[in-house]
Design an enzyme around this catalytic site. Structure first.
Site, PDB file in Angstrom:
ATOM      1  N   LYS A 155       0.852  -1.183   0.000  1.00 44.87           N
ATOM      2  CA  LYS A 155       0.000   0.000   0.000  1.00 44.87           C
ATOM      3  C   LYS A 155       0.892   1.239   0.000  1.00 44.87           C
ATOM      4  O   LYS A 155       1.531   1.560   0.993  1.00 44.87           O
ATOM      5  CB  LYS A 155      -0.923   0.052   1.219  1.00 44.87           C
ATOM      6  CG  LYS A 155      -2.027   1.078   0.993  1.00 44.87           C
ATOM      7  CD  LYS A 155      -2.612   1.641   2.258  1.00 44.87           C
ATOM      8  CE  LYS A 155      -1.830   2.771   2.838  1.00 44.87           C
ATOM      9  NZ  LYS A 155      -1.637   3.953   1.979  1.00 44.87           N
ATOM     10  N   PRO A 156       0.940   1.919  -1.133  1.00 43.58           N
ATOM     11  CA  PRO A 156       1.732   3.155  -1.178  1.00 43.58           C
ATOM     12  C   PRO A 156       0.934   4.294  -0.559  1.00 43.58           C
ATOM     13  O   PRO A 156      -0.257   4.146  -0.274  1.00 43.58           O
ATOM     14  CB  PRO A 156       1.888   3.395  -2.685  1.00 43.58           C
ATOM     15  CG  PRO A 156       0.673   2.770  -3.298  1.00 43.58           C
ATOM     16  CD  PRO A 156       0.275   1.612  -2.407  1.00 43.58           C
ATOM     17  N   GLY A 206       7.202   4.905   7.761  1.00 42.78           N
ATOM     18  CA  GLY A 206       6.408   6.133   7.826  1.00 42.78           C
ATOM     19  C   GLY A 206       6.690   6.872   9.117  1.00 42.78           C
ATOM     20  O   GLY A 206       7.763   6.714   9.719  1.00 42.78           O
ATOM     21  N   SER A 207       5.734   7.650   9.546  1.00 38.71           N
ATOM     22  CA  SER A 207       5.950   8.510  10.712  1.00 38.71           C
ATOM     23  C   SER A 207       5.882   7.712  12.016  1.00 38.71           C
ATOM     24  O   SER A 207       5.248   6.662  12.085  1.00 38.71           O
ATOM     25  CB  SER A 207       4.891   9.613  10.727  1.00 38.71           C
ATOM     26  OG  SER A 207       3.615   9.026  10.849  1.00 38.71           O
ATOM     27  N   GLU A 228       9.999   1.241  10.308  1.00 38.14           N
ATOM     28  CA  GLU A 228      11.051   2.197   9.918  1.00 38.14           C
ATOM     29  C   GLU A 228      10.425   3.576  10.042  1.00 38.14           C
ATOM     30  O   GLU A 228       9.633   3.976   9.185  1.00 38.14           O
ATOM     31  CB  GLU A 228      11.494   1.952   8.473  1.00 38.14           C
ATOM     32  CG  GLU A 228      12.102   0.593   8.220  1.00 38.14           C
ATOM     33  CD  GLU A 228      13.511   0.461   8.748  1.00 38.14           C
ATOM     34  OE1 GLU A 228      14.111   1.476   9.150  1.00 38.14           O
ATOM     35  OE2 GLU A 228      14.019  -0.669   8.780  1.00 38.14           O
ATOM     36  N   LEU A 229      10.772   4.303  11.105  1.00 38.39           N
ATOM     37  CA  LEU A 229      10.027   5.534  11.417  1.00 38.39           C
ATOM     38  C   LEU A 229      10.871   6.792  11.213  1.00 38.39           C
ATOM     39  O   LEU A 229      11.871   6.760  10.512  1.00 38.39           O
ATOM     40  CB  LEU A 229       9.484   5.414  12.843  1.00 38.39           C
ATOM     41  CG  LEU A 229       8.705   4.117  13.116  1.00 38.39           C
ATOM     42  CD1 LEU A 229       8.234   4.058  14.564  1.00 38.39           C
ATOM     43  CD2 LEU A 229       7.531   3.955  12.160  1.00 38.39           C
ATOM     44  N   CYS A 262      14.159  10.391   5.654  1.00 41.29           N
ATOM     45  CA  CYS A 262      14.077   9.981   7.062  1.00 41.29           C
ATOM     46  C   CYS A 262      15.453  10.031   7.703  1.00 41.29           C
ATOM     47  O   CYS A 262      15.643  10.610   8.758  1.00 41.29           O
ATOM     48  CB  CYS A 262      13.495   8.575   7.169  1.00 41.29           C
ATOM     49  SG  CYS A 262      14.395   7.365   6.213  1.00 41.29           S
ATOM     50  N   GLU A 362      10.916  16.072  14.077  1.00 41.53           N
ATOM     51  CA  GLU A 362      11.564  15.811  12.793  1.00 41.53           C
ATOM     52  C   GLU A 362      11.279  16.996  11.861  1.00 41.53           C
ATOM     53  O   GLU A 362      10.147  17.482  11.813  1.00 41.53           O
ATOM     54  CB  GLU A 362      10.971  14.529  12.214  1.00 41.53           C
ATOM     55  CG  GLU A 362      11.590  14.130  10.896  1.00 41.53           C
ATOM     56  CD  GLU A 362      10.990  12.825  10.365  1.00 41.53           C
ATOM     57  OE1 GLU A 362       9.781  12.610  10.526  1.00 41.53           O
ATOM     58  OE2 GLU A 362      11.750  12.039   9.788  1.00 41.53           O
TER      59      GLU A 362
HETATM   60  P1  NAD Z   1       2.671   8.477   7.433  1.00 42.27           P
HETATM   61  O1  NAD Z   1       3.050   7.677   8.602  1.00 42.27           O
HETATM   62  O2  NAD Z   1       1.652   9.533   7.577  1.00 42.27           O
HETATM   63  O3  NAD Z   1       2.150   7.521   6.246  1.00 42.27           O
HETATM   64  C1  NAD Z   1       2.913   6.425   5.807  1.00 42.27           C
HETATM   65  C2  NAD Z   1       1.977   5.381   5.207  1.00 42.27           C
HETATM   66  O4  NAD Z   1       1.118   4.880   6.232  1.00 42.27           O
HETATM   67  C3  NAD Z   1       1.049   5.900   4.108  1.00 42.27           C
HETATM   68  O5  NAD Z   1       0.939   4.917   3.118  1.00 42.27           O
HETATM   69  C4  NAD Z   1      -0.272   6.099   4.851  1.00 42.27           C
HETATM   70  O6  NAD Z   1      -1.403   6.027   3.998  1.00 42.27           O
HETATM   71  C5  NAD Z   1      -0.244   4.930   5.821  1.00 42.27           C
HETATM   72  N1  NAD Z   1      -1.050   5.104   7.031  1.00 42.27           N
HETATM   73  C6  NAD Z   1      -1.341   6.250   7.694  1.00 42.27           C
HETATM   74  N2  NAD Z   1      -2.071   5.996   8.793  1.00 42.27           N
HETATM   75  C7  NAD Z   1      -2.251   4.654   8.842  1.00 42.27           C
HETATM   76  C8  NAD Z   1      -2.900   3.774   9.753  1.00 42.27           C
HETATM   77  N3  NAD Z   1      -3.519   4.226  10.845  1.00 42.27           N
HETATM   78  N4  NAD Z   1      -2.878   2.445   9.506  1.00 42.27           N
HETATM   79  C9  NAD Z   1      -2.231   1.949   8.424  1.00 42.27           C
HETATM   80  N5  NAD Z   1      -1.602   2.740   7.517  1.00 42.27           N
HETATM   81  C10 NAD Z   1      -1.601   4.077   7.724  1.00 42.27           C
HETATM   82  O7  NAD Z   1       4.057   9.037   6.902  1.00 42.27           O
HETATM   83  P2  NAD Z   1       4.330  10.275   5.935  1.00 42.27           P
HETATM   84  O8  NAD Z   1       4.188  11.514   6.726  1.00 42.27           O
HETATM   85  O9  NAD Z   1       3.551  10.116   4.700  1.00 42.27           O
HETATM   86  O10 NAD Z   1       5.877   9.998   5.570  1.00 42.27           O
HETATM   87  C11 NAD Z   1       6.936  10.640   6.159  1.00 42.27           C
HETATM   88  C12 NAD Z   1       7.445   9.899   7.376  1.00 42.27           C
HETATM   89  O11 NAD Z   1       8.035   8.648   6.992  1.00 42.27           O
HETATM   90  C13 NAD Z   1       8.545  10.657   8.064  1.00 42.27           C
HETATM   91  O12 NAD Z   1       8.354  10.633   9.444  1.00 42.27           O
HETATM   92  C14 NAD Z   1       9.808   9.880   7.686  1.00 42.27           C
HETATM   93  O13 NAD Z   1      10.865  10.031   8.575  1.00 42.27           O
HETATM   94  C15 NAD Z   1       9.294   8.506   7.641  1.00 42.27           C
HETATM   95  N6  NAD Z   1      10.218   7.656   6.868  1.00 42.27           N
HETATM   96  C16 NAD Z   1      11.013   6.732   7.525  1.00 42.27           C
HETATM   97  C17 NAD Z   1      11.937   5.960   6.809  1.00 42.27           C
HETATM   98  C18 NAD Z   1      12.816   4.960   7.504  1.00 42.27           C
HETATM   99  O14 NAD Z   1      13.362   4.112   6.828  1.00 42.27           O
HETATM  100  N7  NAD Z   1      12.985   5.021   8.825  1.00 42.27           N
HETATM  101  C19 NAD Z   1      12.049   6.116   5.430  1.00 42.27           C
HETATM  102  C20 NAD Z   1      11.235   7.060   4.787  1.00 42.27           C
HETATM  103  C21 NAD Z   1      10.323   7.831   5.525  1.00 42.27           C
END
Ligand code: NAD
Length: 457
Positions: A155-156, A206-207, A228-229, A262, A362
């Site tokens: 899921k992107p 993600g976050s 991976e946050l 990230c 961040e």
């Molecule tokens: P996000 O957490 O808002 O979203 C990431 C993904 O999760 C999206 O596909 C979103 O649709 C999905 N999502 C959101 N809420 C969800 C839920 N409750 N249940 C299941 N899926 C859900 O992240 P973002 O703001 O789009 O991306 C940026 C963040 O990602 C930054 O904090 C960055 O540091 C982090 N990141 C970490 C790494 C790593 O390897 N540690 C790499 C890249 C990005």
């Protein structure tokens, strides 16, 4: 099923329409993937390796058009898109080799008793990724999962669905039908995947905030999970370091992908004796950044990915300035090139107060925070003041000093006098608020395998 539209961050063009999944369509995709998995995991490891190599080759043949799509959809420059696609392909080459080594083991246990550790795929994987590196974060999960014999649903982020669909289409041609599928939608659809009874393993990037929620949801169901946050890496620059080399490394890492990375040095922790000289060198390089459309021939930095991203980073900068920080650069560029995109100029924030958001949150945009320190102890204290522990850099000509300091900063990935590059060969991941589990390296492959122990006599 409903649909959603994907827009270009640099000029707002509608790039495509994507189907949004729901519980019923996810059931169908999960069932098909599970069925295909039984065929896939039954192949010889060599056969799986061969398919991975073919995916790598077929993707490479389409690099120019994939790079244009990724750049336009994500907002990065074409050069950055090519680099990211190279990182998408890398894991297929790497895990093609490792697929043949993922065996179990046999152990004699005395007399006629034997033990057998049988390693098989962990089951159906649900990968959930953000928009900043939609291709490479997909590849770093898909390739080891396929090598292990797993089925895979990705899921992107909604806003980077098109490149995901295109990469998946290329890979699907070499895999049993249904083994790999794309699931479209936002947080609610992500939650359906995390909680789906057929999903055994969740691979989330993600976050930190969303990671916490997913950990709770997956935890209730005892699913295997990697997170991976976020990160807010310190870049500790001591007065005896190779300053030119350090500034080059810092600039390449902090402003790459318009600062939406990230693992990037978001806070420069610099010894006061060299701080002015370092800031001057950075400003000189910032002046050379060419902000422009993703596919612009001269652009070295694209727009931010979304209006929300720009609002957030602007809010963090304003907060720091309100609390006394000095801002160099920044602001929105003017002119018709920039009118319809989420552009923001790169900036330095000097000496923000300890309570500023940029020192604890961040910063996901082209802003570098600069904090002066007068001792190694102070450098460590500042480096460790955020809850994140993803990456860290330490620069000093004195190796023993650099290592001593590096060991006191508990990051998952630390560079000592080195360019902040992530290597496919080595495990990557965070600790603390930056998550747990590792991607890349043999460690990632192991996270897609399940051990079963048999005793026989
Ligand atoms: P996000 O957490 O808002 O979203 C990431 C993904 O999760 C999206 O596909 C979103 O649709 C999905 N999502 C959101 N809420 C969800 C839920 N409750 N249940 C299941 N899926 C859900 O992240 P973002 O703001 O789009 O991306 C940026 C963040 O990602 C930054 O904090 C960055 O540091 C982090 N990141 C970490 C790494 C790593 O390897 N540690 C790499 C890249 C990005």
């Amino acid at each position: 099923m409903t649909e959603y539209v994907v827009y270009a961050p640099d000029d707002g063009t509608a790039l495509g329409v994507v189907a949004r999944d729901d519980a019923a369509s996810i059931d169908v995709k999960a069932d098909r993937a599970l069925q295909a998995m039984s065929r896939w995991s039954d192949l010889t490891p060599m056969k799986r390796a061969e398919a991975l190599l073919k995916i790598a080759e077929a993707t490479r043949e389409r690099l120019p058009e994939l790079a244009d799509l990724l750049a336009k959809e994500q907002g990065k420059t074409r050069k950055e898109a090519l680099l990211e696609l190279d990182r998408y392909v890398g894991p297929f080459l790497q895990y093609a080799g490792l697929a043949t080594l993922a065996g179990g083991r046999h152990q004699r246990l005395g007399g006629e008793v034997h033990g057998l550790v049988d390693r098989g795929p962990v089951g159906l994987v649900a990968a959930i990724v953000p928009w900043n590196f939609p291709a490479s974060l997909f590849g770093s999960k898909l390739a080891p999962a396929l090598a292990a014999g797993c089925g895979f649903l990705i899921k992107p982020a909604e806003s980077t669905s098109l490149i995901t669909l295109e990469l998946a289409r290329i890979a699907q041609a070499f895999l049993p039908e249904g083994l790999l599928d794309v699931v479209g939608g936002g947080p609610d659809v992500g939650d359906l995947l995390v909680t789906h009874p057929s999903v055994s393993r969740v691979a989330f990037t993600g976050s930190t905030e969303v990671g916490r929620r997913i950990a709770a949801r997956a935890g209730e169901r005892l699913k295997r999970l990697t997170l991976e946050l976020g990160g807010c890496d310190p870049f500790v620059l001591l007065e005896d370091a190779d300053l030119r080399g350090a500034v080059r490394a810092l600039m390449g890492a902090r402003f790459y992908n318009a600062g939406q990375v990230c693992v990037a040095p978001k806070r420069l922790v610099v010894h006061e004796r060299v701080a002015d000289e370092v800031v001057e060198a950075i400003v000189e390089r910032l002046d050379r950044v060419a902000l422009g459309p993703s596919l612009g021939a001269d652009s070295t930095m694209g727009p931010l990915h979304s209006e929300a991203s720009r609002d957030r980073i602007e809010g963090q900068v304003a907060d720091a300035v309100d609390r006394g920080a000095k801002l160099l650069g920044g602001g929105r560029p003017t002119g018709s090139t920039y009118d319809r995109g989420w552009f923001v100029r790169p900036a330095l924030l000097l000496d923000p107060a300890p309570t500023s958001r940029v020192r604890v949150e961040e910063t996901f945009g082209p802003v570098l925070t600069v904090i002066r320190v007068s001792s190694d102890e102070e450098a460590v204290a500042v480096a460790n003041e955020t809850p994140f522990s993803l990456g860290a850099s330490v620069w000093s000509a004195d190796q023993a000093r650099a290592w001593r300091l590096a060991r006191q900063v508990p990051a998952g990935y630390t560079w000592i006098n080195s360019l902040a590059r992530v290597y496919d060969e080595l495990p990557f991941g965070g600790v603390g608020a930056s998550g747990f589990g590792r991607e890349h390296g043999i460690e990632a492959l192991e996270s897609y395998l399940e051990d079963r122990t048999f005793i026989y006599s």
